[in-house]
Design a protein around this motif. Structure first.
Motif, PDB file in Angstrom:
ATOM      1  N   SER A 100       0.816  -1.211   0.000  1.00 16.64           N
ATOM      2  CA  SER A 100       0.000   0.000   0.000  1.00 16.64           C
ATOM      3  C   SER A 100       0.845   1.254   0.000  1.00 16.64           C
ATOM      4  N   GLY A 101       2.110   1.150   0.424  1.00 15.49           N
ATOM      5  CA  GLY A 101       2.965   2.329   0.456  1.00 15.49           C
ATOM      6  C   GLY A 101       3.561   2.664  -0.882  1.00 15.49           C
ATOM      7  N   GLU A 102       3.384   1.793  -1.894  1.00 16.66           N
ATOM      8  CA  GLU A 102       3.947   2.045  -3.201  1.00 16.66           C
ATOM      9  C   GLU A 102       3.158   3.120  -3.910  1.00 16.66           C
ATOM     10  N   THR A 103       3.815   4.021  -4.573  1.00 15.03           N
ATOM     11  CA  THR A 103       3.137   5.113  -5.259  1.00 15.03           C
ATOM     12  C   THR A 103       3.418   5.063  -6.741  1.00 15.03           C
ATOM     13  N   ALA A 104       2.670   5.886  -7.474  1.00 15.71           N
ATOM     14  CA  ALA A 104       2.831   5.905  -8.921  1.00 15.71           C
ATOM     15  C   ALA A 104       4.244   6.276  -9.314  1.00 15.71           C
ATOM     16  N   SER A 105       4.866   7.182  -8.570  1.00 20.00           N
ATOM     17  CA  SER A 105       6.198   7.628  -8.925  1.00 20.00           C
ATOM     18  C   SER A 105       7.244   6.548  -8.706  1.00 20.00           C
ATOM     19  N   GLU A 106       6.923   5.548  -7.835  1.00 22.83           N
ATOM     20  CA  GLU A 106       7.870   4.487  -7.555  1.00 22.83           C
ATOM     21  C   GLU A 106       7.702   3.300  -8.494  1.00 22.83           C
ATOM     22  N   ASP A 107       6.572   3.210  -9.192  1.00 24.48           N
ATOM     23  CA  ASP A 107       6.283   2.101 -10.074  1.00 24.48           C
ATOM     24  C   ASP A 107       7.195   2.177 -11.294  1.00 24.48           C
ATOM     25  N   VAL A 156      -6.588   3.064  -9.581  1.00 23.89           N
ATOM     26  CA  VAL A 156      -7.581   3.616  -8.657  1.00 23.89           C
ATOM     27  C   VAL A 156      -7.380   2.965  -7.298  1.00 23.89           C
ATOM     28  N   VAL A 157      -6.996   3.773  -6.318  1.00 25.39           N
ATOM     29  CA  VAL A 157      -6.715   3.267  -4.979  1.00 25.39           C
ATOM     30  C   VAL A 157      -7.888   3.612  -4.072  1.00 25.39           C
ATOM     31  N   GLN A 158      -8.507   2.597  -3.503  1.00 26.73           N
ATOM     32  CA  GLN A 158      -9.697   2.792  -2.683  1.00 26.73           C
ATOM     33  C   GLN A 158      -9.306   2.866  -1.211  1.00 26.73           C
ATOM     34  N   ASN A 159      -9.245   4.074  -0.679  1.00 31.39           N
ATOM     35  CA  ASN A 159      -8.874   4.280   0.724  1.00 31.39           C
ATOM     36  C   ASN A 159     -10.061   4.256   1.668  1.00 31.39           C
ATOM     37  N   GLY A 160     -11.274   4.378   1.141  1.00 31.05           N
ATOM     38  CA  GLY A 160     -12.451   4.348   1.987  1.00 31.05           C
ATOM     39  C   GLY A 160     -12.402   5.404   3.078  1.00 31.05           C
ATOM     40  N   GLY A 161     -12.842   5.012   4.270  1.00 30.29           N
ATOM     41  CA  GLY A 161     -12.884   5.945   5.388  1.00 30.29           C
ATOM     42  C   GLY A 161     -11.519   6.302   5.940  1.00 30.29           C
ATOM     43  N   ASP A 162     -10.475   5.662   5.456  1.00 36.32           N
ATOM     44  CA  ASP A 162      -9.124   5.948   5.936  1.00 36.32           C
ATOM     45  C   ASP A 162      -8.402   6.968   5.067  1.00 36.32           C
ATOM     46  N   GLN A 163      -9.121   7.563   4.117  1.00 33.32           N
ATOM     47  CA  GLN A 163      -8.505   8.523   3.200  1.00 33.32           C
ATOM     48  C   GLN A 163      -7.799   9.653   3.936  1.00 33.32           C
ATOM     49  N   GLU A 164      -8.449  10.189   4.958  1.00 33.63           N
ATOM     50  CA  GLU A 164      -7.871  11.323   5.674  1.00 33.63           C
ATOM     51  C   GLU A 164      -6.525  10.967   6.290  1.00 33.63           C
ATOM     52  N   ASN A 165      -6.461   9.864   7.005  1.00 28.87           N
ATOM     53  CA  ASN A 165      -5.205   9.480   7.652  1.00 28.87           C
ATOM     54  C   ASN A 165      -4.123   9.149   6.637  1.00 28.87           C
ATOM     55  N   ILE A 166      -4.503   8.477   5.560  1.00 29.16           N
ATOM     56  CA  ILE A 166      -3.519   8.122   4.532  1.00 29.16           C
ATOM     57  C   ILE A 166      -2.955   9.362   3.867  1.00 29.16           C
ATOM     58  N   LEU A 167      -3.817  10.324   3.541  1.00 32.56           N
ATOM     59  CA  LEU A 167      -3.336  11.543   2.891  1.00 32.56           C
ATOM     60  C   LEU A 167      -2.497  12.404   3.840  1.00 32.56           C
ATOM     61  N   LYS A 168      -2.827  12.387   5.130  1.00 31.62           N
ATOM     62  CA  LYS A 168      -1.993  13.112   6.091  1.00 31.62           C
ATOM     63  C   LYS A 168      -0.579  12.539   6.103  1.00 31.62           C
ATOM     64  N   THR A 169      -0.488  11.213   6.068  1.00 35.84           N
ATOM     65  CA  THR A 169       0.824  10.571   6.040  1.00 35.84           C
ATOM     66  C   THR A 169       1.571  10.910   4.761  1.00 35.84           C
ATOM     67  N   ARG A 170       0.874  10.908   3.663  1.00 33.27           N
ATOM     68  CA  ARG A 170       1.521  11.205   2.379  1.00 33.27           C
ATOM     69  C   ARG A 170       1.898  12.675   2.263  1.00 33.27           C
ATOM     70  N   MET A 171       1.116  13.560   2.872  1.00 39.87           N
ATOM     71  CA  MET A 171       1.517  14.966   2.908  1.00 39.87           C
ATOM     72  C   MET A 171       2.822  15.123   3.676  1.00 39.87           C
ATOM     73  N   ALA A 172       2.909  14.451   4.812  1.00 37.24           N
ATOM     74  CA  ALA A 172       4.099  14.566   5.650  1.00 37.24           C
ATOM     75  C   ALA A 172       5.348  14.068   4.933  1.00 37.24           C
ATOM     76  N   SER A 173       5.183  13.073   4.090  1.00 39.79           N
ATOM     77  CA  SER A 173       6.333  12.517   3.366  1.00 39.79           C
ATOM     78  C   SER A 173       6.501  13.143   1.984  1.00 39.79           C
ATOM     79  N   GLN A 174       5.701  14.179   1.679  1.00 39.67           N
ATOM     80  CA  GLN A 174       5.772  14.864   0.388  1.00 39.67           C
ATOM     81  C   GLN A 174       5.602  13.869  -0.762  1.00 39.67           C
ATOM     82  N   ASP A 175       4.633  12.992  -0.641  1.00 39.76           N
ATOM     83  CA  ASP A 175       4.440  11.908  -1.599  1.00 39.76           C
ATOM     84  C   ASP A 175       2.954  11.762  -1.910  1.00 39.76           C
TER      85      ASP A 175
END
Length: 463
Positions: free
Chosen positions: A33-40, A99-118
């Motif tokens: 789940s930590g893999e991003t488009a830029s890392e693919d 298409v990544v389905q984060n559901g109700g965890d979208q907020e927490n996931i995006l906060k983590t990705r903001m912090a890592s600039q990713d």
């Protein structure tokens, strides 16, 4: 088809592959789940593909990631329609979209990705485009579809400098819903309401005639705290009696000295104007109540919820009005928020592809079909869903309100520190937790509880 779909399970880092319509150049698909488009590895020559796509009219080989949440995936029909449109775009352009389905965890996931600039290339902003994600969003103010955006939601997704942070497929609009047959039978015209005194007068009439004036779903997580969104007409909307919005924004507002909102709702409770099963009635129960002819108002209800009420009682005759002003001469207010709204990361290597996706989703035919399935209120003015009665009722109420109408963001999103939703829930529950006639005595306790948590969370978030 070259769409990839991932579902991220709540409270877990495991990624479940729901379907794969394409893969990376080396034959592997995304895993962790930590893999991003830029890392693919499929994105190694993305920039060149994106550039050449402008000449060839396609995006063959270019890939992006779109992160979505419950405004799309919370309903199977809505999710299926969204994925169908993404599939069609990929077929037409040769693009690969994950298409990544984060559901109700979208907020927490995006906060983590903001912090890592990713940040993902595209993401649903779930109400926080201009207020939280601004620094990460591509400015969309120059796009062709901007001229089609409804002014009410445009004000919510635009920052102080005029930057449009997200694209509104749908919007949430909340006001006060009523049973029109009940009102007509009791000689009440809600469209003529100017202040809360008019609401009180209507409630008195309804109560005297054996009608329960107000129905609220206290069992659900959103029923009671949703009532607090009406704080906008008390403290923050243009024309509100309280005129120190700076204090709301800098954390110096004193809730113990400004209890007008709680005083009003304590009066409604103490007069016996709420449904007796306030703590056990869920949203479905209350929506069914509104079609029985035995209840008058839902004091906080979305435009799109009227279609749900009609699904339970097809012959229900409904109406909606903005939340009335507190004082004569003040403005009524509709609360407007982001429904399905999708932003583009300003660090994406495929911004032109992302913009092409938005153009496709906002195409009149495509968006009309999406809104028909989703049941939401369109964010663009030229979209008229098949089931448009709710939209018509809302538009009529806007015309009736005239110049004394403003549109505001959700009060908690703009003026309260992150983490206050549960505090809002507990505050309203405490206010109503007692015999009719005693709520007014709990106002100081509720205000102090709210103040303490407001200060704590403000300091926590500031830190």
């Amino acid at each position: 088809m070259k769409k990839k779909v991932l579902a991220i399970l709540l409270a877990s880092t495991m990624t479940l592959a729901l379907g794969a319509c394409g893969s990376s150049d080396d034959g592997t698909s995304s895993g962790d789940s930590g893999e991003t488009a830029s890392e693919d590895t499929s994105g190694e020559d993305t920039a060149d593909d994106s550039a050449s796509s402008e000449e060839g009219g396609s995006f063959e080989g270019a890939s992006i990631e779109i992160d979505i949440e419950d405004s799309i995936q919370g309903n199977k029909e809505t999710l299926d329609q969204f994925l169908k449109e993404i599939d069609a775009f990929c077929e037409e352009t040769g693009a690969e979209i994950e298409v990544v389905q984060n559901g109700g965890d979208q907020e927490n996931i995006l906060k983590t990705r903001m912090a890592s600039q990713d940040m993902p290339d595209m993401f649903v902003t779930h109400g926080w485009a201009a207020l939280r994600y601004n620094d990460f969003c591509e400015d969309l103010s120059g796009e062709e579809w901007i001229s089609r955006v409804d002014e009410s939601v445009l004000s919510v997704i635009t920052d102080a400098d005029g930057k449009v942070c997200t694209a509104p497929l749908t919007q949430w609009v909340y006001g006060m819903v009523f049973n029109k047959d009940v009102m007509d039978a009791n000689g009440i015209d809600p469209y003529a309401f100017k202040t809360w005194d008019d609401v009180f007068a209507a409630c008195e009439t309804l109560k005297a005639n054996g009608i329960t004036p107000c129905a609220v779903a206290g069992k659900n997580g959103g029923g009671l705290p949703g009532l607090m969104e009406a704080a906008n007409v008390f403290y923050s909307a243009d024309g509100a009696a309280y005129q120190n919005q700076e204090a709301l924004l800098d954390g110096t507002f004193d809730w113990t000295q400004n209890t007008q909102f709680w005083d009003t709702y304590a009066q409604i409770y103490d007069n016996g104007w709420f449904n007796e099963d306030i703590f056990t009635a869920d949203s479905t129960t209350v929506q069914k109540y509104m079609g029985t002819g035995e209840y008058g108002f839902m004091l906080w209800c979305g435009v799109s919820d009227m279609a749900t009420i009609k699904s339970y009682t097809p012959d229900a005759n409904l109406g909606i009005i903005p939340i009335p002003a507190v004082e004569e001469g003040g403005n009524a207010a509709y609360t407007v928020g982001e429904g399905t709204c999708i932003a583009i990361s300003n660090t994406s290597e495929n911004i032109e592809l992302c913009k092409a996706v938005l153009d496709y989703l906002l195409d009149k035919d495509n968006l009309t079909e999406y809104c028909n399935v989703n049941g939401g209120m369109p964010g663009l003015t030229d979209i008229t869903p098949e089931e448009s009665e709710s939209l018509t009722l809302y538009q009529n109420s806007v015309e009736s309100a005239g110049d004394n109408l403003v549109f505001t963001n959700f009060f908690d999103r703009e003026y309260l520190p992150s983490g206050m939703w549960n505090v809002m829930q507990e505050s309203m529950a405490t206010l109503f937790n007692g015999d009719v006639g005693t709520a007014k005595d709990r106002v100081p306790e509720v205000a102090q509880y709210f103040q303490d948590n407001y200060e704590t969370l403000y300091e926590t978030n500031a830190g």
